[in-house]
Scaffold this active site. Structure first.
Site, PDB file in Angstrom:
ATOM      1  N   LYS A 205       3.828  -8.862   1.394  1.00 25.19           N
ATOM      2  CA  LYS A 205       3.302  -7.749   0.591  1.00 25.19           C
ATOM      3  C   LYS A 205       3.212  -8.222  -0.854  1.00 25.19           C
ATOM      4  O   LYS A 205       4.193  -8.718  -1.412  1.00 25.19           O
ATOM      5  CB  LYS A 205       4.247  -6.549   0.691  1.00 25.19           C
ATOM      6  CG  LYS A 205       3.907  -5.408  -0.267  1.00 25.19           C
ATOM      7  CD  LYS A 205       4.829  -4.216  -0.066  1.00 25.19           C
ATOM      8  CE  LYS A 205       4.553  -3.140  -1.105  1.00 25.19           C
ATOM      9  NZ  LYS A 205       5.323  -1.914  -0.862  1.00 25.19           N
TER      10      LYS A 205
HETATM   11  C1  R5P Z   1       7.959  -2.222  -3.644  1.00 25.10           C
HETATM   12  O1  R5P Z   1       8.384  -3.268  -3.800  1.00 25.10           O
HETATM   13  C2  R5P Z   1       8.737  -1.231  -2.924  1.00 25.10           C
HETATM   14  O2  R5P Z   1       8.575  -1.405  -1.559  1.00 25.10           O
HETATM   15  C3  R5P Z   1       8.418   0.117  -3.370  1.00 25.10           C
HETATM   16  O3  R5P Z   1       9.463   0.994  -3.183  1.00 25.10           O
HETATM   17  C4  R5P Z   1       7.184   0.675  -2.772  1.00 25.10           C
HETATM   18  O4  R5P Z   1       6.618  -0.101  -1.804  1.00 25.10           O
HETATM   19  C5  R5P Z   1       6.194   0.849  -3.838  1.00 25.10           C
HETATM   20  O5  R5P Z   1       5.034   1.441  -3.351  1.00 25.10           O
HETATM   21  P1  R5P Z   1       3.931   1.899  -4.350  1.00 25.10           P
HETATM   22  O6  R5P Z   1       3.984   0.934  -5.499  1.00 25.10           O
HETATM   23  O7  R5P Z   1       2.652   1.828  -3.615  1.00 25.10           O
HETATM   24  O8  R5P Z   1       4.276   3.277  -4.788  1.00 25.10           O
END
Ligand code: R5P
Length: 292
Positions: A205
């Site tokens: 990711k």
């Molecule tokens: C990122 O590293 C973490 O997993 C977060 O808690 C989450 O995935 C962030 O998602 P978003 O940036 O799309 O809100």
């Protein structure tokens, strides 16, 4: 019980038909074993090759987050359009009914919160047996490539997770975090994504960046793109569209879905891009049609 006598004689060996090639639809995973492929198939659609993950693991470092105050109410509104729940074990067990039968990207690293204004100190907090009990399709570990003093520890966490996961064919989702002092540039993402894949992550990711097609090309496993901070809905759809067009195999979006003006419509619109080749423009029209 199988019979020892009176059975038909086996004869149809299709000797004129070569064995089927068993190409697997998830990048770089053709030589993974059956259990690993089964789990990856729950994450990545065999038809589109892609996945829509909903990240709602924010609470592990941010506590109650805007849009996620009541997971028990929010998640059911979005679940139908999501392929993978990315969440902590606490959130799953307390607020998410187990009968959705969705893939789970289980957050297994933890260790710091926004209270100390530095969220780079993490350890592996979840035992592999608990990941098995939760039927995790993959386990997610945050990494801090390039962060002084934290890089080695987080890569040790990642390696530990790969070692644990390999015992039971559970893939690891390596998450690229960007240190406060670091540039979100192509050079960094090329480095970090490749490092995680080489250390054994089966999925990576990362954030979208310029020349993103180079990042996806050089990473031997599928990349899912992080959503990041809330953008206007049309811009978030453009982010998803560019990422998929430039080689990502999905998005792992949180705030840009659950903080949207209409989260359920946003999940549907992102899904159109991820699985049905919608452009950002057509997906935004689709979104507007739902909410009007
Ligand atoms: C990122 O590293 C973490 O997993 C977060 O808690 C989450 O995935 C962030 O998602 P978003 O940036 O799309 O809100």
């Amino acid at each position: 019980m199988a019979d020892a006598t009176g059975n038909k004689i086996a004869k149809n060996y299709y000797l004129d038909t070569p064995a089927q090639k068993t190409g697997f639809h998830v990048k770089g995973m053709n030589h993974a074993d059956w259990g690993m492929k089964d789990r990856l198939s729950r994450i990545f659609s065999k038809t589109s090759g892609n996945t829509l993950m909903l990240a709602f693991d924010h609470g592990y470092l941010m506590g109650s987050t805007a849009g996620l105050e009541r997971l028990d109410i929010v998640i059911p509104q979005l679940a139908n359009d999501i392929d993978v729940f990315m969440a902590t074990r606490g959130a799953l067990r307390t607020c998410v009914p187990p009968d959705y039968n969705k893939a789970v990207a289980l957050r297994v690293s933890a260790g710091s919160t926004v209270a100390v204004d530095d969220v780079t100190h993490e350890f592996l907090g979840v035992d592999i047996n608990d990941a098995l009990r939760l039927n995790a399709s993959c386990i997610a570990v945050q990494t801090f490539v390039g962060v002084q003093g934290e890089e080695k520890k987080s890569l040790k966490n990642l390696s530990g997770a790969v070692n644990m996961g390999s015992k039971y064919s559970i893939p690891v989702l390596g998450v690229v975090a960007v240190g406060k002092s670091m540039q979100r540039d192509t050079k960094f993402f090329l480095l970090a994504t490749r490092v995680l894949a080489e250390l054994g992550a089966s999925v990576v990711k990362t954030y979208y960046c310029e020349d993103f097609e180079k990042v996806t090309a050089a990473c031997p496993v599928p990349i899912v793109v992080a959503g990041g901070k809330k953008l206007p809905e049309n811009e978030a759809l453009t982010l998803a569209y560019k990422a998929i067009s430039e080689g990502a195999n999905g998005v792992d979006m949180g705030r840009n879905i659950f903080q949207a003006e209409n989260p359920a419509a946003m999940a549907k619109a992102v899904r159109k891009i991820v699985h049905e080749n919608y452009t950002d423009a057509t997906a935004y029209e689709f979104y507007k049609d739902i909410i009007k």
